[in-house]
Design a protein around this motif. Sequence first.
Motif, PDB file in Angstrom:
ATOM      1  N   PRO A 152      19.671  78.469 -20.318  1.00 44.02           N
ATOM      2  CA  PRO A 152      19.919  78.600 -21.760  1.00 44.02           C
ATOM      3  C   PRO A 152      19.867  77.221 -22.441  1.00 44.02           C
ATOM      4  N   VAL A 153      19.505  77.203 -23.710  1.00 40.18           N
ATOM      5  CA  VAL A 153      19.435  75.950 -24.466  1.00 40.18           C
ATOM      6  C   VAL A 153      20.785  75.248 -24.454  1.00 40.18           C
ATOM      7  N   GLY A 154      21.875  76.010 -24.533  1.00 39.17           N
ATOM      8  CA  GLY A 154      23.213  75.428 -24.501  1.00 39.17           C
ATOM      9  C   GLY A 154      23.474  74.653 -23.220  1.00 39.17           C
ATOM     10  N   THR A 155      22.971  75.161 -22.109  1.00 37.97           N
ATOM     11  CA  THR A 155      23.129  74.473 -20.827  1.00 37.97           C
ATOM     12  C   THR A 155      22.383  73.147 -20.848  1.00 37.97           C
ATOM     13  N   ILE A 156      21.193  73.148 -21.426  1.00 42.83           N
ATOM     14  CA  ILE A 156      20.391  71.924 -21.510  1.00 42.83           C
ATOM     15  C   ILE A 156      21.104  70.908 -22.398  1.00 42.83           C
ATOM     16  N   LYS A 157      21.663  71.368 -23.513  1.00 42.12           N
ATOM     17  CA  LYS A 157      22.409  70.468 -24.393  1.00 42.12           C
ATOM     18  C   LYS A 157      23.620  69.884 -23.668  1.00 42.12           C
ATOM     19  N   SER A 158      24.316  70.727 -22.913  1.00 43.73           N
ATOM     20  CA  SER A 158      25.477  70.255 -22.150  1.00 43.73           C
ATOM     21  C   SER A 158      25.077  69.220 -21.112  1.00 43.73           C
ATOM     22  N   ARG A 159      23.960  69.464 -20.440  1.00 43.30           N
ATOM     23  CA  ARG A 159      23.492  68.510 -19.437  1.00 43.30           C
ATOM     24  C   ARG A 159      23.105  67.181 -20.083  1.00 43.30           C
ATOM     25  N   LEU A 160      22.465  67.249 -21.235  1.00 42.14           N
ATOM     26  CA  LEU A 160      22.120  66.004 -21.942  1.00 42.14           C
ATOM     27  C   LEU A 160      23.383  65.252 -22.346  1.00 42.14           C
ATOM     28  N   TYR A 161      24.382  65.973 -22.820  1.00 43.60           N
ATOM     29  CA  TYR A 161      25.646  65.346 -23.194  1.00 43.60           C
ATOM     30  C   TYR A 161      26.316  64.698 -21.987  1.00 43.60           C
ATOM     31  N   ARG A 162      26.376  65.453 -20.866  1.00 42.63           N
ATOM     32  CA  ARG A 162      26.969  64.899 -19.640  1.00 42.63           C
ATOM     33  C   ARG A 162      26.190  63.687 -19.147  1.00 42.63           C
ATOM     34  N   ALA A 163      24.870  63.759 -19.258  1.00 44.13           N
ATOM     35  CA  ALA A 163      24.031  62.632 -18.815  1.00 44.13           C
ATOM     36  C   ALA A 163      24.297  61.405 -19.690  1.00 44.13           C
ATOM     37  N   ARG A 164      24.401  61.607 -20.999  1.00 47.63           N
ATOM     38  CA  ARG A 164      24.683  60.476 -21.907  1.00 47.63           C
ATOM     39  C   ARG A 164      26.029  59.845 -21.582  1.00 47.63           C
ATOM     40  N   CYS A 165      27.037  60.681 -21.355  1.00 49.62           N
ATOM     41  CA  CYS A 165      28.372  60.157 -21.022  1.00 49.62           C
ATOM     42  C   CYS A 165      28.338  59.394 -19.699  1.00 49.62           C
ATOM     43  N   THR A 166      27.680  59.980 -18.705  1.00 53.48           N
ATOM     44  CA  THR A 166      27.580  59.328 -17.396  1.00 53.48           C
ATOM     45  C   THR A 166      26.815  58.009 -17.518  1.00 53.48           C
ATOM     46  N   LEU A 167      25.718  58.040 -18.269  1.00 48.13           N
ATOM     47  CA  LEU A 167      24.926  56.814 -18.451  1.00 48.13           C
ATOM     48  C   LEU A 167      25.736  55.742 -19.172  1.00 48.13           C
ATOM     49  N   ALA A 168      26.500  56.154 -20.161  1.00 48.55           N
ATOM     50  CA  ALA A 168      27.339  55.185 -20.874  1.00 48.55           C
ATOM     51  C   ALA A 168      28.343  54.547 -19.917  1.00 48.55           C
ATOM     52  N   ASN A 169      28.944  55.357 -19.055  1.00 51.56           N
ATOM     53  CA  ASN A 169      29.886  54.818 -18.066  1.00 51.56           C
ATOM     54  C   ASN A 169      29.189  53.902 -17.071  1.00 51.56           C
ATOM     55  N   LEU A 170      28.016  54.307 -16.611  1.00 51.78           N
ATOM     56  CA  LEU A 170      27.267  53.472 -15.676  1.00 51.78           C
ATOM     57  C   LEU A 170      26.855  52.151 -16.320  1.00 51.78           C
ATOM     58  N   LEU A 171      26.463  52.212 -17.581  1.00 51.51           N
ATOM     59  CA  LEU A 171      26.092  50.981 -18.286  1.00 51.51           C
ATOM     60  C   LEU A 171      27.304  50.067 -18.419  1.00 51.51           C
ATOM     61  N   HIS A 172      28.449  50.661 -18.645  1.00 54.62           N
ATOM     62  CA  HIS A 172      29.684  49.879 -18.755  1.00 54.62           C
ATOM     63  C   HIS A 172      29.982  49.185 -17.424  1.00 54.62           C
ATOM     64  N   ILE A 173      29.807  49.897 -16.337  1.00 51.57           N
ATOM     65  CA  ILE A 173      30.051  49.339 -15.006  1.00 51.57           C
ATOM     66  C   ILE A 173      29.052  48.229 -14.695  1.00 51.57           C
ATOM     67  N   HIS A 174      27.774  48.450 -15.028  1.00 51.12           N
ATOM     68  CA  HIS A 174      26.737  47.476 -14.710  1.00 51.12           C
ATOM     69  C   HIS A 174      26.819  46.217 -15.575  1.00 51.12           C
ATOM     70  N   ASN A 175      27.275  46.366 -16.803  1.00 54.40           N
ATOM     71  CA  ASN A 175      27.215  45.241 -17.733  1.00 54.40           C
ATOM     72  C   ASN A 175      28.576  44.696 -18.150  1.00 54.40           C
TER      73      ASN A 175
END
Length: 178
Positions: free
Chosen positions: A147-170
């Motif tokens: 479902p489109v909602g699942t894709i939106k949720s995955r994008l949101y989770r990916a953005r949050c995870t990426l933000a955390n990873l960027l924080h850890i790396h930088n």
Amino acid sequence: MQQELESLAALASKGDKNAFGTLIRAHEACLYRIAKTIVYSDEDCADAIQEAVLKAYRSIRSLREPKYFKTWLIRILINECHTLLRKKKKTVPFAELQHTPTESDDYGHIEMIDIVNHLEEDLRVVVTLFYIEDLPLKEIAELLDQPVGTIKSRLYRARCTLANLLHIHNGSKKDLMI
């Protein structure tokens, strides 16, 4: 360009081998990027792409809508990647997750690819399809049979995870630019 690809897909679905070859060449970079997000190694990417192209060629006449050729081809590729992984029943060593930089790569882009590669597969695929392949949410949902909602949720989770990873790396949060 999109119009041209659609007419090539229509010709290919009627049996035009040259049109099919042109379509595959037009999408080869996209196929590689998507396969790489799932199977990692270049050899496995090549195997999955080769099998996907062969299956697409054999069943091109079943393509109902020429404008969805890319989506149809990506779906075949994703299935082939998963089939390959099931056959190998292997886990990917952490060392293979690392992106090998080349002299021409921009360091920020390398870092972002490296960080994206640390995401779970379902998040990594959605990020690649949305940000790198520039596919709309609805098309990604159809492609992944979600479902489109699942894709939106995955994008949101990916953005949050990426933000955390960027924080850890930088050591500080960056704007998330993919």
